[in-house]
Design a protein around this motif. Sequence first.
Motif, PDB file in Angstrom:
ATOM      1  N   HIS A   8     -36.440  23.766   7.318  1.00  0.00           N
ATOM      2  CA  HIS A   8     -36.551  25.225   7.256  1.00  0.00           C
ATOM      3  C   HIS A   8     -37.749  25.650   6.428  1.00  0.00           C
ATOM      4  O   HIS A   8     -38.530  26.520   6.815  1.00  0.00           O
ATOM      5  CB  HIS A   8     -35.269  25.795   6.654  1.00  0.00           C
ATOM      6  N   LEU A   9     -37.922  25.022   5.278  1.00  0.00           N
ATOM      7  CA  LEU A   9     -39.034  25.390   4.391  1.00  0.00           C
ATOM      8  C   LEU A   9     -40.367  25.014   5.010  1.00  0.00           C
ATOM      9  O   LEU A   9     -41.358  25.708   4.857  1.00  0.00           O
ATOM     10  CB  LEU A   9     -38.861  24.702   3.034  1.00  0.00           C
ATOM     11  N   THR A  10     -40.413  23.876   5.725  1.00  0.00           N
ATOM     12  CA  THR A  10     -41.655  23.473   6.387  1.00  0.00           C
ATOM     13  C   THR A  10     -42.081  24.502   7.411  1.00  0.00           C
ATOM     14  O   THR A  10     -43.231  24.893   7.508  1.00  0.00           O
ATOM     15  CB  THR A  10     -41.472  22.104   7.067  1.00  0.00           C
ATOM     16  N   ARG A  11     -41.098  24.943   8.222  1.00  0.00           N
ATOM     17  CA  ARG A  11     -41.439  25.951   9.243  1.00  0.00           C
ATOM     18  C   ARG A  11     -41.903  27.232   8.601  1.00  0.00           C
ATOM     19  O   ARG A  11     -42.791  27.905   9.082  1.00  0.00           O
ATOM     20  CB  ARG A  11     -40.203  26.224  10.117  1.00  0.00           C
ATOM     21  N   ARG A  12     -41.328  27.571   7.505  1.00  0.00           N
ATOM     22  CA  ARG A  12     -41.613  28.880   6.903  1.00  0.00           C
ATOM     23  C   ARG A  12     -42.951  28.929   6.182  1.00  0.00           C
ATOM     24  O   ARG A  12     -43.705  29.872   6.292  1.00  0.00           O
ATOM     25  CB  ARG A  12     -40.493  29.226   5.924  1.00  0.00           C
ATOM     26  N   ASP A 399     -62.723  16.744   7.389  1.00  0.00           N
ATOM     27  CA  ASP A 399     -61.715  17.118   6.388  1.00  0.00           C
ATOM     28  C   ASP A 399     -61.083  18.446   6.804  1.00  0.00           C
ATOM     29  O   ASP A 399     -61.149  19.442   6.097  1.00  0.00           O
ATOM     30  CB  ASP A 399     -62.372  17.231   5.010  1.00  0.00           C
ATOM     31  N   PHE A 400     -60.462  18.442   7.995  1.00  0.00           N
ATOM     32  CA  PHE A 400     -59.829  19.648   8.522  1.00  0.00           C
ATOM     33  C   PHE A 400     -58.453  19.816   7.881  1.00  0.00           C
ATOM     34  O   PHE A 400     -57.628  18.904   7.908  1.00  0.00           O
ATOM     35  CB  PHE A 400     -59.683  19.554  10.039  1.00  0.00           C
ATOM     36  N   GLU A 401     -58.213  20.983   7.327  1.00  0.00           N
ATOM     37  CA  GLU A 401     -56.942  21.282   6.681  1.00  0.00           C
ATOM     38  C   GLU A 401     -56.403  22.603   7.224  1.00  0.00           C
ATOM     39  O   GLU A 401     -56.961  23.181   8.152  1.00  0.00           O
ATOM     40  CB  GLU A 401     -57.129  21.330   5.157  1.00  0.00           C
ATOM     41  N   GLY A 402     -55.318  23.080   6.626  1.00  0.00           N
ATOM     42  CA  GLY A 402     -54.765  24.378   7.027  1.00  0.00           C
ATOM     43  C   GLY A 402     -54.357  24.386   8.487  1.00  0.00           C
ATOM     44  O   GLY A 402     -53.586  23.556   8.955  1.00  0.00           O
ATOM     45  N   HIS A 403     -54.914  25.352   9.246  1.00  0.00           N
ATOM     46  CA  HIS A 403     -54.556  25.518  10.663  1.00  0.00           C
ATOM     47  C   HIS A 403     -55.676  25.072  11.595  1.00  0.00           C
ATOM     48  O   HIS A 403     -55.749  25.496  12.748  1.00  0.00           O
ATOM     49  CB  HIS A 403     -54.186  26.979  10.938  1.00  0.00           C
ATOM     50  N   SER A 404     -56.580  24.194  11.109  1.00  0.00           N
ATOM     51  CA  SER A 404     -57.654  23.715  11.967  1.00  0.00           C
ATOM     52  C   SER A 404     -57.116  22.891  13.135  1.00  0.00           C
ATOM     53  O   SER A 404     -57.666  22.924  14.222  1.00  0.00           O
ATOM     54  CB  SER A 404     -58.645  22.882  11.153  1.00  0.00           C
ATOM     55  N   LEU A 405     -56.055  22.126  12.890  1.00  0.00           N
ATOM     56  CA  LEU A 405     -55.472  21.289  13.944  1.00  0.00           C
ATOM     57  C   LEU A 405     -53.996  21.607  14.104  1.00  0.00           C
ATOM     58  O   LEU A 405     -53.254  21.656  13.124  1.00  0.00           O
ATOM     59  CB  LEU A 405     -55.639  19.806  13.607  1.00  0.00           C
ATOM     60  N   GLN A 406     -53.583  21.826  15.342  1.00  0.00           N
ATOM     61  CA  GLN A 406     -52.166  21.943  15.669  1.00  0.00           C
ATOM     62  C   GLN A 406     -51.991  21.656  17.141  1.00  0.00           C
ATOM     63  O   GLN A 406     -52.951  21.673  17.920  1.00  0.00           O
ATOM     64  CB  GLN A 406     -51.629  23.326  15.310  1.00  0.00           C
ATOM     65  N   TYR A 455     -44.521  10.348  11.791  1.00  0.00           N
ATOM     66  CA  TYR A 455     -43.462   9.363  12.024  1.00  0.00           C
ATOM     67  C   TYR A 455     -42.112  10.059  12.181  1.00  0.00           C
ATOM     68  O   TYR A 455     -41.305   9.696  13.047  1.00  0.00           O
ATOM     69  CB  TYR A 455     -43.429   8.382  10.849  1.00  0.00           C
ATOM     70  N   SER A 456     -41.861  11.090  11.369  1.00  0.00           N
ATOM     71  CA  SER A 456     -40.578  11.794  11.406  1.00  0.00           C
ATOM     72  C   SER A 456     -40.578  12.938  12.402  1.00  0.00           C
ATOM     73  O   SER A 456     -39.602  13.154  13.127  1.00  0.00           O
ATOM     74  CB  SER A 456     -40.243  12.329  10.006  1.00  0.00           C
ATOM     75  N   PHE A 457     -41.678  13.697  12.448  1.00  0.00           N
ATOM     76  CA  PHE A 457     -41.771  14.882  13.312  1.00  0.00           C
ATOM     77  C   PHE A 457     -43.153  14.940  13.941  1.00  0.00           C
ATOM     78  O   PHE A 457     -44.161  14.836  13.234  1.00  0.00           O
ATOM     79  CB  PHE A 457     -41.555  16.162  12.489  1.00  0.00           C
ATOM     80  N   TYR A 458     -43.226  15.102  15.250  1.00  0.00           N
ATOM     81  CA  TYR A 458     -44.508  15.285  15.929  1.00  0.00           C
ATOM     82  C   TYR A 458     -44.548  16.704  16.466  1.00  0.00           C
ATOM     83  O   TYR A 458     -43.691  17.105  17.255  1.00  0.00           O
ATOM     84  CB  TYR A 458     -44.681  14.258  17.045  1.00  0.00           C
ATOM     85  N   GLY A 459     -45.530  17.471  16.032  1.00  0.00           N
ATOM     86  CA  GLY A 459     -45.535  18.921  16.218  1.00  0.00           C
ATOM     87  C   GLY A 459     -45.386  19.435  17.622  1.00  0.00           C
ATOM     88  O   GLY A 459     -44.868  20.537  17.824  1.00  0.00           O
ATOM     89  N   GLY A 460     -45.831  18.691  18.632  1.00  0.00           N
ATOM     90  CA  GLY A 460     -45.744  19.204  19.986  1.00  0.00           C
ATOM     91  C   GLY A 460     -44.426  18.938  20.672  1.00  0.00           C
ATOM     92  O   GLY A 460     -44.210  19.381  21.800  1.00  0.00           O
ATOM     93  N   THR A 461     -43.525  18.219  19.988  1.00  0.00           N
ATOM     94  CA  THR A 461     -42.325  17.759  20.684  1.00  0.00           C
ATOM     95  C   THR A 461     -41.017  18.274  20.117  1.00  0.00           C
ATOM     96  O   THR A 461     -40.077  18.534  20.867  1.00  0.00           O
ATOM     97  CB  THR A 461     -42.271  16.220  20.664  1.00  0.00           C
ATOM     98  N   THR A 467     -46.074  22.946  14.225  1.00  0.00           N
ATOM     99  CA  THR A 467     -46.890  22.343  15.288  1.00  0.00           C
ATOM    100  C   THR A 467     -48.085  21.578  14.753  1.00  0.00           C
ATOM    101  O   THR A 467     -48.802  20.940  15.520  1.00  0.00           O
ATOM    102  CB  THR A 467     -47.373  23.418  16.274  1.00  0.00           C
ATOM    103  N   ARG A 468     -48.301  21.618  13.435  1.00  0.00           N
ATOM    104  CA  ARG A 468     -49.395  20.846  12.842  1.00  0.00           C
ATOM    105  C   ARG A 468     -48.954  19.448  12.428  1.00  0.00           C
ATOM    106  O   ARG A 468     -49.791  18.602  12.125  1.00  0.00           O
ATOM    107  CB  ARG A 468     -49.952  21.587  11.624  1.00  0.00           C
TER     108      ARG A 468
END
Length: 619
Positions: A8-12, A399-406, A455-461, A467-468
């Motif tokens: 929940h906290l990750t999504r938020r 060194d892409f951080e934040g919302h550069s990749l999702q 390993y635990s969560f893949y953002g597109g699935t 989603t990052r």
Amino acid sequence: MLIHRLLHLTRRFGNKAFALTVLAALVLSLVPAMASAADRGAWAANTQYAVADTVTYGGKGYECRQSHQSLVGWEPPNVPALWLEKAGTVDTQAPSTPAGLTSTGKSSNSVSLSWSASTDNVGVTGYEVFIGSATSPAATATGTSVTVSGLSANTTYTFTVKARDAAGNRSAASSAYSVTTDPQIVDTQAPTAPTSLRSTGTTNNSVSLAWNASTDNVGVTGYEVFIGSASTAAATATGTSVTVSGLTANTTYSFTVKARDAAGNRSAASASASATTQTAPSSDIPSKVLVGYWHNFDNGSGFIRLRNVSSKWDVINVSFAEPTNGSTGGTIGFTPYSYTEADFKADVAYLQSQGKKVIISIGGANGQVRLETEAARTAFVNSMISIIEKYGFDGMDIDFEGHSLQLNAGDADFKNPTTPLIKNLISAIRAIHDRFGSKFVLTMAPETFFVQLGYSFYGGTCLGCDTRAGAYLPVIHALRDILTWLQVQDYNSGPITGLDDQYHNMGNADFHVAMTDMLLTGFPVGKNTNSFFPALRPDQVAIGLPANGNAGGGYTTPAEVQKALDALLKGIPIGSYTVRSNVANNKSFRGLMSWSVNWDAFANYEFTNSHRPYLDALK
């Protein structure tokens, strides 16, 4: 229940807020509430706060939402789970009025001004200079001097200056000061041609040149250096020497130089001089490296000229090149901080002459890059090639951080990504690498959120996942054939599940062993056994670390870092985690990365002095 709350906290909050909030929650569960609330003044680290306590930070007021003991990095704006900003507590006090406004120089089209510093209850952030009764500033400055340009010749201008603070409060205007610009001089006489052009040194990709000064009826303002019959200058200088970078190894070049004056008049070309670049070393990257990020800004750690960085670094990542036309435009820019271009190029060439690699790093925490379109991809490629050639960099670091990749929803196969910004980035990086050839150094510095969390969560699935999560994995996999090394940031991280299916927390040997072992072993993405991320070669893996406690969360003492390396490279157990990768193969492990060169110097070189001897002993 705990896993549900973490999701929940990750999504938020996303990655960084996720890390802070999880750490805060763990501490809160162990800290009893204080008996009563109070006005506690300015926020401070390592302090016990109770519900309804009030503090100030950055000119704003905050109310404590949950009892806790504060830590560095938990400043009120960073942790909304702990602090509620109070309405109506913004800073309303203006800075004091600047005094002593005066002129320190002038020309026909500019006036240089200086003044005494203002004071403020929170802090002065800058100054605005006005001409006459204008309401828009003619110039701004962060210090107490500025040059106002674009003025008319032989004209009197009246200036005032106002101070401003972070809340937007502005002081009263200073006393007015009038200056008359110099008369316009119509100059049509070109400088004399430079003489005695000569080479003063070469590397495998640069030539250093010097010449005798030209003369001019008004004054020489600079020089332009040309290669062969080219009409565009390969380098410029204000003095009588320059280093031309970005050249090809073992190649003969012919140079000429022209002088120019302020009116744009250029001299005839000097006599030509030839020089041959050196042959590139057959193996010019050490088997064990120390990689350090160099700040192209001043954040309190101190400014260091490139040529003055510790000789113990093997690779210096210049940080950062950043977008110039928004996060989705694709165009990247870079301007050396506190340098002339000529001096910066010369320092890059100097480090290269010492056997160092100097790389341009793209992005960082503030440089969001999203290549959502083909046009953005093309702009990215062209601008990065231009930067690399201009300064003679040996490679680039992503060194892409934040919302550069999702990842787009449904993008489930990291080996065949469908998300446009992922595909465009992969294509762009490969195009830049291919432009410069096999010796081009390509590194990446993702956060654990973008790699090991996959390993635990893949953002597109996974339903409800950020989603990052794991979004670097398709980029790493697609480019593993040209990737020099991956240096995951083992800091500023929340708890991450390792291959033992246990949470591991940053700041100790256990975390570095678990995170690095995942890269050396490989893992099923999203715990899907049909989607396995293959292991990287050990020489493609480095560990990213903060140089000291000021540099980021998760600082690890040198003894703990070397304990982790002993486990990974020598098989010495640490007790908390069993290494699954092949220890014998791990001996080719690449090395250590640190944020940063500047913070290492700030801490009396603890990082380089501790880890250089350890790595040298492994060779």
